[in-house]
Design an enzyme around this catalytic site. Structure first.
Site, PDB file in Angstrom:
ATOM      1  N   SER A  39       0.797  -1.227   0.000  1.00  0.00           N
ATOM      2  CA  SER A  39       0.000   0.000   0.000  1.00  0.00           C
ATOM      3  C   SER A  39       0.832   1.280   0.000  1.00  0.00           C
ATOM      4  O   SER A  39       0.320   2.344  -0.334  1.00  0.00           O
ATOM      5  CB  SER A  39      -0.937   0.020   1.215  1.00  0.00           C
ATOM      6  OG  SER A  39      -0.185  -0.132   2.404  1.00  0.00           O
ATOM      7  N   ASP A 325      -2.971   7.799   8.175  1.00  0.00           N
ATOM      8  CA  ASP A 325      -3.944   6.956   8.873  1.00  0.00           C
ATOM      9  C   ASP A 325      -3.182   5.995   9.779  1.00  0.00           C
ATOM     10  O   ASP A 325      -1.987   6.183  10.008  1.00  0.00           O
ATOM     11  CB  ASP A 325      -4.874   6.234   7.883  1.00  0.00           C
ATOM     12  CG  ASP A 325      -4.129   5.229   7.008  1.00  0.00           C
ATOM     13  OD1 ASP A 325      -2.950   4.902   7.293  1.00  0.00           O
ATOM     14  OD2 ASP A 325      -4.726   4.749   6.021  1.00  0.00           O
ATOM     15  N   HIS A 328      -0.309   4.383   7.413  1.00  0.00           N
ATOM     16  CA  HIS A 328       0.402   4.997   6.285  1.00  0.00           C
ATOM     17  C   HIS A 328       0.890   6.413   6.555  1.00  0.00           C
ATOM     18  O   HIS A 328       0.220   7.177   7.245  1.00  0.00           O
ATOM     19  CB  HIS A 328      -0.526   5.009   5.058  1.00  0.00           C
ATOM     20  CG  HIS A 328      -1.025   3.644   4.716  1.00  0.00           C
ATOM     21  ND1 HIS A 328      -2.290   3.213   5.041  1.00  0.00           N
ATOM     22  CD2 HIS A 328      -0.402   2.602   4.112  1.00  0.00           C
ATOM     23  CE1 HIS A 328      -2.438   1.956   4.638  1.00  0.00           C
ATOM     24  NE2 HIS A 328      -1.313   1.562   4.075  1.00  0.00           N
TER      25      HIS A 328
END
Ligand SMILES: *[C@@H]1O[C@H](CO)[C@@H](O)[C@H](O)[C@H]1NC(C)=O
Ligand SMILES: *[C@@H]1O[C@H](CO)[C@@H](O)[C@H](O)[C@H]1NC(C)=O
Length: 360
Positions: A39, A325, A328
């Site tokens: 991600s 978040d 990340h």
């Protein structure tokens, strides 16, 4: 306009030309970027999957051009965007966004990264494109390039291209979250050895398929992400996760060093994301951050109980936060880290930085 202004105008013109020339000479040296990973590098592949691991909704993308949620797990741009910008290239498009078109053009780079992916197939199984699957997709791209450019041209194009890889964090998070009983039968050293054994085959396969310029981004200090801080009463970093990350990064670096000694034409750079990011976490103010513990976007204690969703709270000043978040980094963090990987020096990036790798 007087002579002074003319001189200033001429000087700034010269600077513009020099900067453009520097970027375009890098672009000439590195024609394309092929991205594989998780991600931290996903620019929209998971939008095309039936998965819970998505970021194609607000408040993600709130600082992206147009305020658009693109599937990046970030408030704005992420690492592949800044990498491409620094090289004078456009961001490589997500494989799943282009592969269905009969006129898909793979010459300008492709991004295979998928949120949730790990070194192991079993990591977030069926929720993402596993690293092995990404390599399989890349083999299709390579075959297509051979078909369109011819064998020699394709090999030369790929040898000059940059292969950026960021993988491992999700395996480590899965390990840290596994039960004490599971860890008892699989001690951390053994777990990291298994990761490296798998990575060895995966990097070899990429080499066999033409990758010659490899940028390996080590895992960050995953124990300090807001989600893992939540595991401890004092909200400190998970030492276990940071330890796994440091061991994995060291072993991956020595794997690449060994490979480069024995494999003709292989050049590489390793970025120690753990060491680089820990600097911001330990001394945020020195790097322009106000908050290095809590997430900007989320819900619950430290915005770390629930991820960034349309109903989550988000901070007003995103450039002041290290974390977007619960897992990340913010765009600000990604921009700064990429700059270090690009122009920094050992021990943060070694044996060369990205700019040097692009010139080798
Ligand atoms: C992982 O999945 C790939 C296919 O995506 C398969 O070829 C490979 O054998 C699998 N590896 C393991 C260890 O199961
Ligand atoms: C956002 O936070 C950073 C770091 O604390 C600070 O330097 C900057 O001035 C802030 N920006 C605004 C608009 O408040």
């Amino acid at each position: 306009m007087d002579a002074g202004n003319n001189a200033i105008a001429a000087a700034s013109f010269a600077i513009v030309v020099l900067v453009a020339a520097a970027a375009s000479s890098l672009a000439a040296a590195v024609p394309a970027v092929y991205v594989l990973g998780d991600s931290l590098a996903d620019v929209g592949n998971n939008n095309h999957l039936l998965t819970l691991l998505k970021a194609d909704f607000p408040h993600n993308g709130i600082d992206y051009p147009g305020g658009k949620a693109t599937g990046r797990f970030s408030n704005g741009k992420n690492f592949p965007d800044f990498l491409a910008e620094n090289l004078g290239l456009a961001t490589s498009p997500p494989y799943l966004a282009i592969s269905s078109s009969s006129s898909a053009n793979y010459v300008n780079g492709v991004n295979f990264a998928s949120g949730g992916a790990g070194v192991f197939n079993s990591t977030n199984k069926d929720q993402c494109i596993s690293f092995d699957k990404q390599i399989e997709y890349y083999s299709k791209v390579q075959a297509s390039l051979v078909q369109s450019l011819g064998e020699a041209q394709a090999a030369s194009h790929l040898a000059k291209s940059l292969f950026a890889i960021t993988i491992g964090s999700n395996d480590i998070i899965g390990y840290v979250r596994s039960s004490a009983a599971a860890k008892a039968t699989n001690p951390m050293e053994q777990f990291v050895d298994a990761l490296i054994q798998s990575l060895t085959g995966q990097l070899q396969r990429l080499y066999d398929l033409g990758a010659r310029r490899v940028l390996f981004l080590g895992t960050g200090p995953v124990g300090c992400c807001p989600s893992l801080r939540e595991l401890s009463a004092d909200r400190g970093c998970s030492g276990e996760a940071n330890d796994a990350s440091a061991r994995y990064n060291a072993a991956a670096a020595s794997l690449l060093r060994g490979m480069a000694e024995r494999r003709a034409g292989l050049r590489y750079a390793v970025f120690d994301s753990s060491a680089a990011l820990l600097r911001y976490i330990e001394r945020p103010a020195a790097y322009g951050f106000a908050e290095a513990r809590a997430a900007c976007c989320g819900l619950g204690d430290m915005n770390a109980k629930i991820g960034c969703t349309p109903v989550s709270f988000y901070c007003a000043n995103r450039t002041g936060y290290v974390f977007w978040d619960f897992y990340h980094p913010t765009e600000a963090t990604a921009r700064m880290l990429t700059a270090v990987a690009f122009d920094g020096s050992p021990p943060l990036v070694f044996p060369v930085n990205i700019r040097q790798l692009a010139a080798m």
